[in-house]
Design an enzyme around this catalytic site. Structure first.
Site, PDB file in Angstrom:
ATOM      1  N   CYS A 113       1.340   3.157   3.196  1.00 40.80           N
ATOM      2  CA  CYS A 113       2.157   2.448   4.195  1.00 40.80           C
ATOM      3  C   CYS A 113       3.643   2.579   3.853  1.00 40.80           C
ATOM      4  O   CYS A 113       4.481   2.722   4.746  1.00 40.80           O
ATOM      5  CB  CYS A 113       1.798   0.972   4.255  1.00 40.80           C
ATOM      6  SG  CYS A 113       0.081   0.698   4.672  1.00 40.80           S
ATOM      7  N   CYS A 124       0.845  -1.192   0.000  1.00 41.70           N
ATOM      8  CA  CYS A 124       0.000   0.000   0.000  1.00 41.70           C
ATOM      9  C   CYS A 124       0.886   1.251   0.000  1.00 41.70           C
ATOM     10  O   CYS A 124       1.822   1.370   0.793  1.00 41.70           O
ATOM     11  CB  CYS A 124      -0.934  -0.059   1.201  1.00 41.70           C
ATOM     12  SG  CYS A 124      -1.038   1.404   2.192  1.00 41.70           S
TER      13      CYS A 124
END
Ligand code: FAD
Length: 479
Positions: free
Chosen positions: A45, A42
């Site tokens: 992230c 992600c």
């Protein structure tokens, strides 16, 4: 995440948890953990991982005192991103006079609390975060340097809190000590402020309609939370003797012994009306005189309901909850009265050392707690509760060595249960579970040491003896 795709390595100051290790590492750990759940593919992230590593390094090298770590967390949360501030995260930046002044005197569908503080203070941000999961209230912070605001609000010492009520009235919030715990605890207990039930982020309806919310016609009975009510204690005894025990057709063995001990403890220690105490004493004499190893429940019921009534010994068969009333049926009531009863009994045992003379229990400072433990395990209708209580008793009851320690043990364990149940389905939103006694009930029970909330247990013991003492039991609303 697999080794090839994960964002962190053993060289970072983090502990990498996997589904195989997460439980054993976190459960029953003696330290606090800040856990990041992430997905290595992600984008957010990935961008976030340097910040996380920096925090880990900082905390690792830093003074590990809880307060320092907590303040680091606040800084971290506040600084970690200027864009994409999560919607459910309340703003931590200070508001200006121009933001706050127009709110004064305005009606609203919720409370607004403004913490006015010096720039280097963390209290405002900590209170904002403490109240993050609550609805019916917004907490904002403003700085003491906002002169037009402090003059208008009449605030000249910091930190202070100012409360704007939904009806437009407003005033300085008076707490006994101007500490984070006192502010947060006061705000959580405001009528109409409730823990959010949903974690979906969906907007919550304000719950300010009436004392019991929509769909409940009956108003709450008038009561004071600084009192204990005899109506609760008698209703609890009625429920226990006539309803809970009725699930057992006969009492024998361990159950019979438990019941006898229970009746002994209550007959000797219950600071109740003459008619009820007499009934309990007669029940005890009857149980002791019977040579039977097995007693049918109907015989107990017949004695309590019919035989004793003739001689003026009488326990009402009406349920009348006062301090234990719930905002709707099914909440509070009996379990609340059972806690209350046992707190009263531990306090009586501590204040009247001779009361259990000639019962075989007189030398035992844990007599009330052991009776409670056996009652809960053998009879209490909530078996899950019994299991939890038993676990707590196994772990720490042996350490209780005096009647005063018994009073404190029950208080401590009750708070442990409150902590576990806060925010769960069994919590009555109108009577949120708190660490008790709250600062408004006992200001001297609460202290702060190096920024951390601590109990003053000597003061707690004094408070418990007063609160659960015979003189504080009110006869209001009795049948
Ligand atoms: P209660 O927790 O019942 O408290 C009653 C009153 O006692 C409060 O209103 C307050 O005036 C006072 N009080 C609160 N805290 C303290 C304290 N620390 N010391 C002294 N007085 C205090 N429910 C579950 O869902 N899971 C469980 O595992 C569970 N275990 C239980 C174990 C026991 C032994 C008992 C008696 C009950 C248990 N319950 C459990 C029920 C639960 O604890 C509550 O009694 C119930 O949810 C009703 O809550 P309440 O809001 O009336 O407050």
């Amino acid at each position: 995440p697999s080794l090839t795709t994960r964002l962190y390595s053993e060289e970072d100051s983090v502990v990498i948890l996997t589904s195989a290790t997460v439980k054993q590492t976190l459960l029953n750990s003696s330290t606090a953990w800040l856990v990041q759940f992430y997905s290595s593919w992600c984008g957010h992230c990935i961008q976030y991982s340097p910040t996380w590593k920096a925090l880990a390094g900082d905390v690792k090298g830093a003074d590990r005192e809880l307060q320092t770590v907590r303040q680091l967390m606040v800084n971290f949360l506040q600084n970690h991103t200027t864009q994409d501030w999560p919607v459910s995260c309340p703003p931590l930046e200070p508001y200006s006079s121009a933001d706050i002044l127009p709110l004064i005197g305005q009606k609203s569908n919720q409370y607004t609390a403004v913490i006015v503080e010096n720039e280097d203070s963390y209290v405002g941000r900590e209170v904002i975060l403490d109240l993050m999961m609550y609805q019916g209230l917004t907490v904002k912070r403003a700085l003491s340097s906002e002169k037009s605001l402090t003059e208008k609000l009449g605030i000249n010492s910091f930190p202070s809190a100012y409360l704007l009520h939904p009806n437009g009235t407003h005033a300085i919030l008076h707490v006994q000590k101007r500490l984070r715990f006192f502010f947060s605890s006061f705000l959580k207990l405001l009528l109409g402020v409730h823990r959010k039930l949903s974690t979906s982020g969906a907007p919550q309806e304000p719950l300010l309609e009436g004392p019991r919310g929509p769909g409940t016609a009956e108003a709450l009975k008038d009561f004071e939370k600084s009192k204990v009510y005899m109506a609760d204690l008698e209703s609890g005894l009625h429920y226990l003797l006539r309803v809970e025990l009725a699930t057992h057709q006969t009492l024998e063995g361990e159950e019979l012994k438990t019941f006898k001990d229970f009746v002994t403890v209550v007959a000797k220690l219950f600071p109740g009306r003459q008619s009820v105490v007499k009934l309990l004493e007669t029940l005890l004499e009857w149980l002791v005189s019977l040579p039977l190893e097995k007693i049918p429940f109907d015989a107990i019921l017949d004695l309590v309901n019919n035989k004793m009534r003739i001689s003026g010994m009488f326990l009402s068969d009406q349920l009348q909850w006062v301090g234990c009333q719930g905002s709707r049926v099914g909440l509070r009531g009996y379990p609340c009265s059972l806690w209350t009863l046992f707190h009263v009994l531990t306090v009586q045992a501590a204040s009247r050392p001779d009361a259990l003379a000639n019962t075989g229990l007189e030398e035992n400072p844990k007599a009330v707690l052991q009776t409670m433990r056996k009652y809960i395990v053998n009879f209490f209708g909530c078996q899950e509760c019994g299991k939890h209580f038993e676990e707590m008793a196994v772990a720490s009851l042996p350490q209780v060595k005096s009647v005063d320690q018994a009073v404190l043990w029950l208080w401590r364990k009750h708070n442990q249960v409150n902590g576990r149940l806060a925010g769960t389905m069994s919590e009555d939103p109108h009577f949120p579970k708190t660490q008790w006694p709250s600062p408004d009930l006992c200001p001297t029970c609460h202290e702060e040491q190096d920024g951390i909330h601590v109990w003053n247990e000597d003061k707690v013991l004094m408070f418990l003896k007063q609160h659960y003492g015979a003189a504080n039991i009110s006869p209001k609303h009795m049948y």
